[in-house]
Enzyme design. Structure first.
Site, PDB file in Angstrom:
ATOM      1  N   ASP A 134     -36.183 -36.943  40.591  1.00 18.09           N
ATOM      2  CA  ASP A 134     -35.102 -37.394  39.719  1.00 18.09           C
ATOM      3  C   ASP A 134     -35.546 -38.652  38.978  1.00 18.09           C
ATOM      4  OD1 ASP A 134     -33.364 -35.412  40.505  1.00 18.09           O
ATOM      5  OD2 ASP A 134     -32.152 -36.691  41.818  1.00 18.09           O
ATOM      6  N   ARG A 182     -37.597 -31.297  33.760  1.00 14.27           N
ATOM      7  CA  ARG A 182     -36.145 -31.182  33.580  1.00 14.27           C
ATOM      8  C   ARG A 182     -35.712 -32.179  32.498  1.00 14.27           C
ATOM      9  NH1 ARG A 182     -32.968 -33.572  38.374  1.00 14.27           N
ATOM     10  NH2 ARG A 182     -33.650 -31.706  39.468  1.00 14.27           N
TER      11      ARG A 182
HETATM   12  P1  FDA Z   1     -21.932 -34.546  28.458  1.00 15.33           P
HETATM   13  O1  FDA Z   1     -21.786 -35.644  29.450  1.00 15.33           O
HETATM   14  O2  FDA Z   1     -21.826 -34.887  27.002  1.00 15.33           O
HETATM   15  O3  FDA Z   1     -20.906 -33.408  28.838  1.00 15.33           O
HETATM   16  C1  FDA Z   1     -20.717 -32.257  28.027  1.00 15.33           C
HETATM   17  C2  FDA Z   1     -19.525 -31.470  28.592  1.00 15.33           C
HETATM   18  O4  FDA Z   1     -19.851 -30.995  29.910  1.00 15.33           O
HETATM   19  C3  FDA Z   1     -18.260 -32.305  28.804  1.00 15.33           C
HETATM   20  O5  FDA Z   1     -17.504 -32.371  27.625  1.00 15.33           O
HETATM   21  C4  FDA Z   1     -17.582 -31.543  29.922  1.00 15.33           C
HETATM   22  O6  FDA Z   1     -16.962 -30.418  29.408  1.00 15.33           O
HETATM   23  C5  FDA Z   1     -18.735 -31.103  30.785  1.00 15.33           C
HETATM   24  N1  FDA Z   1     -19.038 -32.082  31.859  1.00 15.33           N
HETATM   25  C6  FDA Z   1     -20.081 -32.949  31.875  1.00 15.33           C
HETATM   26  N2  FDA Z   1     -20.090 -33.677  33.023  1.00 15.33           N
HETATM   27  C7  FDA Z   1     -18.998 -33.299  33.713  1.00 15.33           C
HETATM   28  C8  FDA Z   1     -18.444 -33.688  34.981  1.00 15.33           C
HETATM   29  N3  FDA Z   1     -19.024 -34.632  35.736  1.00 15.33           N
HETATM   30  N4  FDA Z   1     -17.312 -33.074  35.390  1.00 15.33           N
HETATM   31  C9  FDA Z   1     -16.746 -32.102  34.632  1.00 15.33           C
HETATM   32  N5  FDA Z   1     -17.231 -31.690  33.435  1.00 15.33           N
HETATM   33  C10 FDA Z   1     -18.325 -32.273  32.974  1.00 15.33           C
HETATM   34  N6  FDA Z   1     -29.371 -37.894  35.024  1.00 15.33           N
HETATM   35  C11 FDA Z   1     -30.336 -38.826  35.219  1.00 15.33           C
HETATM   36  O7  FDA Z   1     -30.245 -39.922  34.655  1.00 15.33           O
HETATM   37  N7  FDA Z   1     -31.393 -38.541  36.066  1.00 15.33           N
HETATM   38  C12 FDA Z   1     -31.538 -37.353  36.688  1.00 15.33           C
HETATM   39  O8  FDA Z   1     -32.507 -37.145  37.423  1.00 15.33           O
HETATM   40  C13 FDA Z   1     -30.538 -36.363  36.460  1.00 15.33           C
HETATM   41  N8  FDA Z   1     -30.618 -35.128  37.056  1.00 15.33           N
HETATM   42  C14 FDA Z   1     -29.710 -34.152  36.701  1.00 15.33           C
HETATM   43  C15 FDA Z   1     -29.861 -32.850  37.176  1.00 15.33           C
HETATM   44  C16 FDA Z   1     -29.019 -31.846  36.748  1.00 15.33           C
HETATM   45  C17 FDA Z   1     -29.225 -30.450  37.222  1.00 15.33           C
HETATM   46  C18 FDA Z   1     -27.956 -32.152  35.832  1.00 15.33           C
HETATM   47  C19 FDA Z   1     -27.045 -31.086  35.319  1.00 15.33           C
HETATM   48  C20 FDA Z   1     -27.781 -33.437  35.398  1.00 15.33           C
HETATM   49  C21 FDA Z   1     -28.624 -34.451  35.824  1.00 15.33           C
HETATM   50  N9  FDA Z   1     -28.450 -35.750  35.382  1.00 15.33           N
HETATM   51  C22 FDA Z   1     -29.450 -36.676  35.621  1.00 15.33           C
HETATM   52  C23 FDA Z   1     -27.197 -36.154  34.716  1.00 15.33           C
HETATM   53  C24 FDA Z   1     -27.313 -36.127  33.204  1.00 15.33           C
HETATM   54  O9  FDA Z   1     -28.134 -37.162  32.756  1.00 15.33           O
HETATM   55  C25 FDA Z   1     -25.927 -36.270  32.552  1.00 15.33           C
HETATM   56  O10 FDA Z   1     -25.375 -37.507  32.912  1.00 15.33           O
HETATM   57  C26 FDA Z   1     -24.962 -35.151  32.931  1.00 15.33           C
HETATM   58  O11 FDA Z   1     -25.614 -33.922  32.960  1.00 15.33           O
HETATM   59  C27 FDA Z   1     -23.833 -35.060  31.884  1.00 15.33           C
HETATM   60  O12 FDA Z   1     -24.391 -34.805  30.620  1.00 15.33           O
HETATM   61  P2  FDA Z   1     -24.214 -33.414  29.850  1.00 15.33           P
HETATM   62  O13 FDA Z   1     -25.549 -33.051  29.289  1.00 15.33           O
HETATM   63  O14 FDA Z   1     -23.595 -32.404  30.706  1.00 15.33           O
HETATM   64  O15 FDA Z   1     -23.328 -33.794  28.582  1.00 15.33           O
END
Ligand code: FDA
Length: 305
Positions: A134, A182
């Site tokens: 991570d 990732r």
């Molecule tokens: P965004 O936050 O813009 O969300 C888009 C849409 O997704 C929202 O409008 C909502 O509908 C839905 N959504 C998102 N988060 C939600 C929640 N918590 N609850 C409900 N709905 C939600 N970060 C990092 O800094 N280091 C890392 O190693 C990782 N590792 C990692 C692994 C995996 C498998 C995932 C999916 C994510 C991470 N992250 C991470 C977290 C990542 O950086 C980010 O903060 C989250 O994925 C949220 O960003 P989105 O891309 O989903 O977009």
């Protein structure tokens, strides 16, 4: 970053708030939505269900920001126990582990983190699976990439994580495009000097999607953002990438219907499943991502306190 998001991440560092949240009964319900449970057996149970539904898994034993060697060692042992259990249950072909270097001693010394992460990688290899490192806040990026490079000398399939909100990340994507990476937006409260804001983070994500697809590696697109999921699908067609040569990743408890839809369409979908008792920092980052979750949680806490 959204002001509410910054506020929640700042509150995460406040001891009084930490005590209130960690002991409030309402926390249990919110935690259960995002965390598999406290024990290895909980993690295995959730993994079994996800695999049965056609999804793959990456498991995170919670326990970041460790400041003593004994706790770092306990975290390593938790991973070793988990890997043994995955192997014994016949799940290791579909389930890997995600490791935060700060959980295995990065704050003590980078060499301690490397030695501990090596123990986890060696065990993962024996059990027939892989490790992804991570990525944490930007002050650790160089150190984490150095440790990754060392680990990859022996375990080349160790996964990297790159965050599109960092201004440096397109260059990192180009450099690592032939490897297992990732791509995420990024979850920490970073200063504007190093990180994009708002729409620029999404634009950065799309540029990185292109950079990773242009390489020969195995990109893992971790996002719940519907627009980015559509763009990844379109870019995969453009680069003539077949399902299985890349994957989608989402968090346990977030957009499960979308996870199932993608899996039904033949895509590889991996769910990030955290477990363990040290869930506080993880939960705060998830709440910060979704103000709707936070409003519900804050109201419940106020009525409790
Ligand atoms: P965004 O936050 O813009 O969300 C888009 C849409 O997704 C929202 O409008 C909502 O509908 C839905 N959504 C998102 N988060 C939600 C929640 N918590 N609850 C409900 N709905 C939600 N970060 C990092 O800094 N280091 C890392 O190693 C990782 N590792 C990692 C692994 C995996 C498998 C995932 C999916 C994510 C991470 N992250 C991470 C977290 C990542 O950086 C980010 O903060 C989250 O994925 C949220 O960003 P989105 O891309 O989903 O977009």
């Amino acid at each position: 970053m959204h002001p509410l998001r910054s506020l929640i991440l700042a509150a995460a560092g406040n001891d009084a708030i930490r005590r209130l949240v960690a002991t409030a009964p309402v926390s249990r319900d919110v935690v259960r939505r995002f965390v598999a449970g406290d024990r290895t057996a909980d993690a295995i149970g959730v993994t079994r269900d996800l695999v049965a539904s056609g999804r793959s898994v990456t498991l995170d034993h919670l326990g970041e920001d460790v400041t003593d060697a004994q706790q770092a060692d306990l975290n390593v042992r938790a991973y070793l126990e988990l890997l043994d259990a995955l192997h014994a249950e016949g799940l290791s072909a579909r389930a890997e582990v995600s490791v935060k270097l700060s959980a295995v001693g990065q704050k003590l010394d980078e060499r301690v983190a490397l030695a501990n992460a090596s123990r986890v990688c060696a065990a993962a290899e024996q059990c027939g699976t892989t490790v992804t490192l991570d990525m944490e806040d930007h002050t650790t990026t160089d150190s984490t990439l150095r440790v990754l490079a060392e680990l990859r000398r022996t375990w080349p399939s160790t996964g990297a994580v790159l965050q599109s909100y960092l201004r440096r990340t397109l260059d990192d994507c180009v450099a690592l495009a032939d490897t297992r990476v990732r791509l995420v937006k990024g979850a920490y409260d970073e200063p504007e000097s190093v990180a994009f804001r708002g729409h620029e983070v999404d634009l950065g994500y799309v540029r990185c999607v292109n950079a990773l697809f242009a390489g020969d590696g195995y990109p893992m697109f971790a996002t719940h953002d519907p627009r980015l999921v559509r763009i990844v699908a379109e870019r995969a067609r453009w680069y003539d990438r077949k399902p299985g040569t890349y994957e989608y990743q989402m968090l346990f408890g977030v957009r499960p219907d979308e996870q199932r839809r993608l899996a039904r369409e033949g895509e590889t979908v991996r769910v990030y499943v955290p477990y363990g008792s040290q869930w506080y920092g993880y939960l705060m980052r998830r709440l910060a991502e979704r103000p709707a979750n936070t409003t519900f949680f804050a109201r419940a806490l106020v009525s409790y306190s």
